[in-house]
Structure formats: C-alpha cells, structure tokens
Design a protein around this motif. Sequence first.
Motif, PDB file in Angstrom:
ATOM      1  N   THR A 145       0.846  -1.192   0.000  1.00 13.82           N
ATOM      2  CA  THR A 145       0.000   0.000   0.000  1.00 13.82           C
ATOM      3  C   THR A 145       0.878   1.238   0.000  1.00 13.82           C
ATOM      4  OG1 THR A 145      -1.540  -1.256   1.348  1.00 13.82           O
ATOM      5  CG2 THR A 145      -1.950   1.093   1.163  1.00 13.82           C
ATOM      6  N   ARG A 197      -3.341   3.619  -0.939  1.00 15.07           N
ATOM      7  CA  ARG A 197      -3.746   2.967  -2.187  1.00 15.07           C
ATOM      8  C   ARG A 197      -3.116   1.599  -2.267  1.00 15.07           C
ATOM      9  NH1 ARG A 197      -2.754   5.826  -7.817  1.00 15.07           N
ATOM     10  NH2 ARG A 197      -1.645   3.875  -7.964  1.00 15.07           N
ATOM     11  N   TYR A 253      -4.815  -2.914 -11.941  1.00 10.87           N
ATOM     12  CA  TYR A 253      -5.132  -2.266 -10.663  1.00 10.87           C
ATOM     13  C   TYR A 253      -4.647  -3.078  -9.465  1.00 10.87           C
ATOM     14  CZ  TYR A 253      -8.139   0.070 -14.008  1.00 10.87           C
ATOM     15  OH  TYR A 253      -8.606   0.730 -15.121  1.00 10.87           O
ATOM     16  N   PHE A 272      -8.871   1.503  -7.651  1.00 10.29           N
ATOM     17  CA  PHE A 272      -8.142   2.729  -7.302  1.00 10.29           C
ATOM     18  C   PHE A 272      -9.096   3.911  -7.195  1.00 10.29           C
ATOM     19  CE2 PHE A 272      -3.841   1.354  -9.223  1.00 10.29           C
ATOM     20  CZ  PHE A 272      -3.781   0.362  -8.280  1.00 10.29           C
TER      21      PHE A 272
END
Lengths: 309, 378
Positions: free
Chosen positions: A15, A19, A209, A307
């Motif tokens: 992360t 994110r 993603y 995202f």
Amino acid sequence: MSDAAVIDVEGLTKTFGGRRVVDDFSIRVERGQIFGFLGPNGSGKTTTIRMLCGLLTPDGGRGTCLGHDIIRESALIKRQVGYMTQRFSLYEDLSIRENLDFIARVYEVPERQHAVGAALERLGLAKRSAQLAGQLSGGWKQRLALAACLLHNPRLLLLDEPTAGVDPNARREFWNRIHMLAAEGITVLVSTHYMDEAERCHRLAYIAYGKLLITGTAAEVIAHSNLTTWSVSGPDLFGLAAELRNVPAITMVVPFGSTLHVSGTDAPVLDAALDHFRARPGTLWIPAEPSLEDVFIRMMDEAPDNFNA
Amino acid sequence: MRFNFSPARFWAVLTKEFVQMRRDRLTFAMMVGVPIMQLILFGFAINSDPKALPTAVLAADNSIYARTLVRAIENSGYFRVVRELTSEAEADRALAMGAVQFVVTIPENFSRKLERGERPVLLVEADATDPAATSNALAALLTINQSALNRDLEGVLQGLQYRPPAFELRVQRRYNPEGITQYNIVPGLIGVVLTMTMVMMTSLAVTREYERGTMENLLATPVRPIEVMVGKIVPYIIVGYVQVTVILVAAKLLFAVPMLGNLALLSVVLILFIAANLAIGYTFSTLAKSQMQAMQMTFFFFLPSMLLSGFMFPFRGMPQWAQWLGEVLPLTHFLRIVRGILLKGNGVAEIFSNLWPIGLFLLIAGTLALTRYRETLD
C-alpha cells in the motif's frame, strides 16, 4: 513447495498512501521459465518486481524467491538476482567498462577483469569501452544494462520493461538472448507492454489495478477468455465500428490494420447479432482467433477499478 | 548483517566516487577554488579593528589645548579628521547621513574653563549603530584624555596635569599582541571552508543517486550501507586535506600567520573534524528527497556554524543558551583547537577538552546516518 519453483509467493500486498498498489498477489514461477508480466501502466508490475528482489518490503503476504524468504533473506536473494530497472540506472558519467567493473566489484565476481572483458566482447562494445554510458543510444543502454545484470551469473533475472523504446532489431536480438539464457536454466521474469513479446513468454500473468487477473500460457489465457472474434473488412469501417459498438452482444470492437476485430463472450448470441451486418454489401466477415491484445483489453475493461473506488 | 563489511565492495564504491568526482570538472574546481576565494576575500577584507575612521570637528574654541587634543585623537590612528563643522545642526546631519563616524565638539570657552580648573566637557559623539566599528576607537580615547595636555599645562597650570593612580595597570595582549585580525580569521577559515564544502558534497552524494535513478540499481546489489557511506566519505576526506593544505600555505605566504604548534597534531584533529562534517552531510542526504533540499539543509547547518561558533563574533559575547547551542557544533571546538595549535602552540593536553566533543558529534551523526540509510525504496 518443489525445488523447481524459483519464485513462490502468496498474498503479497503493498500500500502506498492508502492505495493498494499490489493486492493479494500470488504467483509461482518454475526454473528455466520465461514469465511475462503484463498489465496497463500503474497496475503494480514494477512494485511487484521490487518486492521480489527486496527493494520494497511487502505490507502483507509471504513467499520465497530462489528458496529464500523474501522478507527476511533479501540480502541472500540480491546476490543471485539480476535486476534490470525500467529506467537506465547505471552511471551515465562512468564509461561502459567502469560501469561493468563497478557492478562486478560489488557482486565480488571472481576473475573480475576476465568477466568484464568477456561481457564487453559479447556486447560488441570492446572497442568503445571507454565511452561514457550517458552517450549511448537507448538500444545500447539496454544491452549494457542486461550485460551488467548478468555479470554475476544470476539464477533469476527480473526485467522491468527492458525493451521500452528499443528498435525491433534490438528487441529481437534481446529476446533471442533471453531464450538462450532460459535454456541454460536461468529463470526470467519480464514485464512488457508488447503483445509480440508476451507471446514469446512461456507463461503470462496479467495484472490490472494491483490484482492478478489470470496466469497461464498464451493459449490458455486466450481460451479462458471465452472470446469469439470475427474479422471484418469492407468500406467505411469507421462508421461500421460506431454502429457495432451499440450492439449489446458485442463486447469489443477494435480496429486491426485494414480490418475490425469484433468480439463477444457468447458465441451463438454474437453470431445472431452479426447476421444483420453480414448482409451489408462489400463487407467480408471471417472468423478470427482472438489475439492476446483483444483478451487483455477485454480484461482491463472488466476489471473493477479499485483505485477509484 | 548490517556491519558485515566487505573491503572489496567498499573499494568499488570508493573508486566509483573518485572517477565521478574527476569527471565533474566544475565541482572539482570549486573544491579547490572555494578555499582560495574565501581566503583572499575574508583574509584581506575582514578587519575587526577598523582604523582611520572619518571624524568631524566642531571647534567653538580655537585654543592651543583644542588643537593639541584634536591632534592627539588623530594620533591614536583610529580617527581621521575629514571635516570642520560650524554648527551643531551640521554635526547632527553629518552623523545622520553617515558621512562621518564621529563628531568631536570643543565647546566655547574650553581653554578658559580648563585653566580655571572647571573641568570643561569635551564631547565625542559616535555613530554607534555598529558597536564593533566604534568600540576600539572609543577605548583608545580614554587613554588620550589622560595625558594629552600634560605638555601644554606648564608653570602655574602644572597642578591641572593628569596624575597617575597609585598603582600601575599593565595589560599584555598575548598570542596576538598587535591584534591582527588575520591571525584569528585565517585559521578559522580552515574550519569554515571545510564545514561548507564537506557537508555540501556529502549531502549531495546520496541524493544524487536517488535523483539520477541509480539508487535503485545500487540497492539491488549486495552492497551494504556502511560500505556505501565509507566509500563516499573517504574521497572527501582527501579533498578536505587538499583544501587545508591550500589554506595553510596561503596563510603562511600571504598573511604570515604564526604556526607555533605541531602541524602533525593538527592533521590528526582534521581527520576527526572532516569526518564529523561528512557524517552530518551524509545524514542530510538520507533525509533529503532532492539535491535542492540537500542544499537547503546544508545551509541550515552552515549558517549557525558560521555565526554561533565564534568565527564571526566573539563566542563569549553570546548569551548562555546560544553558547550551549554553539558548543554542539563541531566548528566551535575546531576553531578553538586550530587557533590554539597555530597561535598558542597548544599540545594534546590543551586541546583535549575540545577534541572529544567533535568525536562525540561524529559518533552520533555517523550512527544516525547509518540508521537513516534506507536499504529499500520504501
């Protein structure tokens, strides 16, 4: 865990600033395989590669690389991995020979002078060895970087978009080299955006993603997609494409040279939907094999964009 | 694992740094040019004992006493009479405009009052905006006042002559009897130049690797943080020695600075001092995200070093808290050592109390740098 697995990781997570760049990522790569990493920009390919070679610490997950724990034994992994970064990361203010010499020294390569000399010969740069690395063209930089990460005879190569911005000739030469290395038992994990390169890999993984969407051989990936594709040629393809995109049974319309690739996931429904268009004068409809690109674009469209969630 | 040191890998980093340093012509020229420039600039320019300051005289009494006093004031060397004034308003204006540093006012009836023993007032007004510019001159005035008129006060006026106190006051200005500023500034410049270049060069050394993207490759190799750090620091120690040699030779040839102490002892101290600066520079480089930030941090460290160390201003003139702050800086201690060795002929026993604080600083900064060095790109 068999001996043959060079990379065996489970549930890798990373992360950055809230994110999830890599989310619950698991793969297994066998010895001597060329493993292709595909996915759009920012999908987490580079982050994953960096976690495998100890440049980034995973937030979660576990696994081994060359039999060593990726979290606790990254120092041992580094010695046996050749990592080629996406951006040229040798010293532009050092000469070609000085760069190779530096890398050989930090890996404590035995018979260093000989190893560097041999690498220069193989590169065909022996005569230009005093030239500064910064003055080389993109293709030569790529060759130099590959030579540098092979100096210490790594068992695993991690190549991050090694052929970006390199001409087709150099790319072909590069891939021949990769296959030779694989035949010698070196495992190669390579990320790329080029479909022709993807097809040269033994196995593929597609990431979008931060999530691994599929792994397998190119044929398996295509088969798994359940796509049926028709190739159509004729007048005013642009107008035709606009019409086709409004048909619900058609999931994808992609221009492909002087033809359009029209794909759908349900073959009979697609067939029925296309009947109406087949009657158009001048159009020629031929069943086509869906390409990897068709499959990947389809997968990317379907992937939930976590995202933006 | 962290302190698993490989001489071969260290040597690799060292050679690389040397080659890169050699290729970077401008920086290399700076490293030798900066000390010479600073030495010539500061050595010749800075004078903490200014003399021949412009002075105006407002004489309302043109007697022999007045003339003798003005001459005596001029003879001290600190005052140079550039103007004769006629009114107080003119005197005010001259001071306000900064045309003169001092106004000497000899009041009306000065000589008559003097002869009557009424102790008339001789007024000296100074533009004391910058205390340092006027303090030595004003101190010199006090001695003039005592004996200047002795020769003119003869015969019946002898009773008005200056009588010395019952004891004798003797002052010895040791180590720098003539008060030559260069003797103080030039050895200090060794410390200032080293602080600036050493901290700056190393603070850029690691950030440059990040900015150019080469750090990713370096981190992927088995090279250890300590090997990178020592490999990057050692070349600059050598550069530091070159700078010191340049300054010492110039100090001797251009400024004839006395060198009473043992230069071998000085060179041992130098290693410690240079290493301390390199360690702090290295710490900055692990904190900074860009070379720009590294430069800013360098100046954040350099300015207090310059101003609070006793290089620019007297250390003991600062309040206690500022002195404590100054004591933390390696430059403070180095200045005392270098001045001690060169001007006072200090030996190990005298400098030790300033040596260990530098060592302690090095230890802390070095540890910080090593723990801050990221082995990953996280």
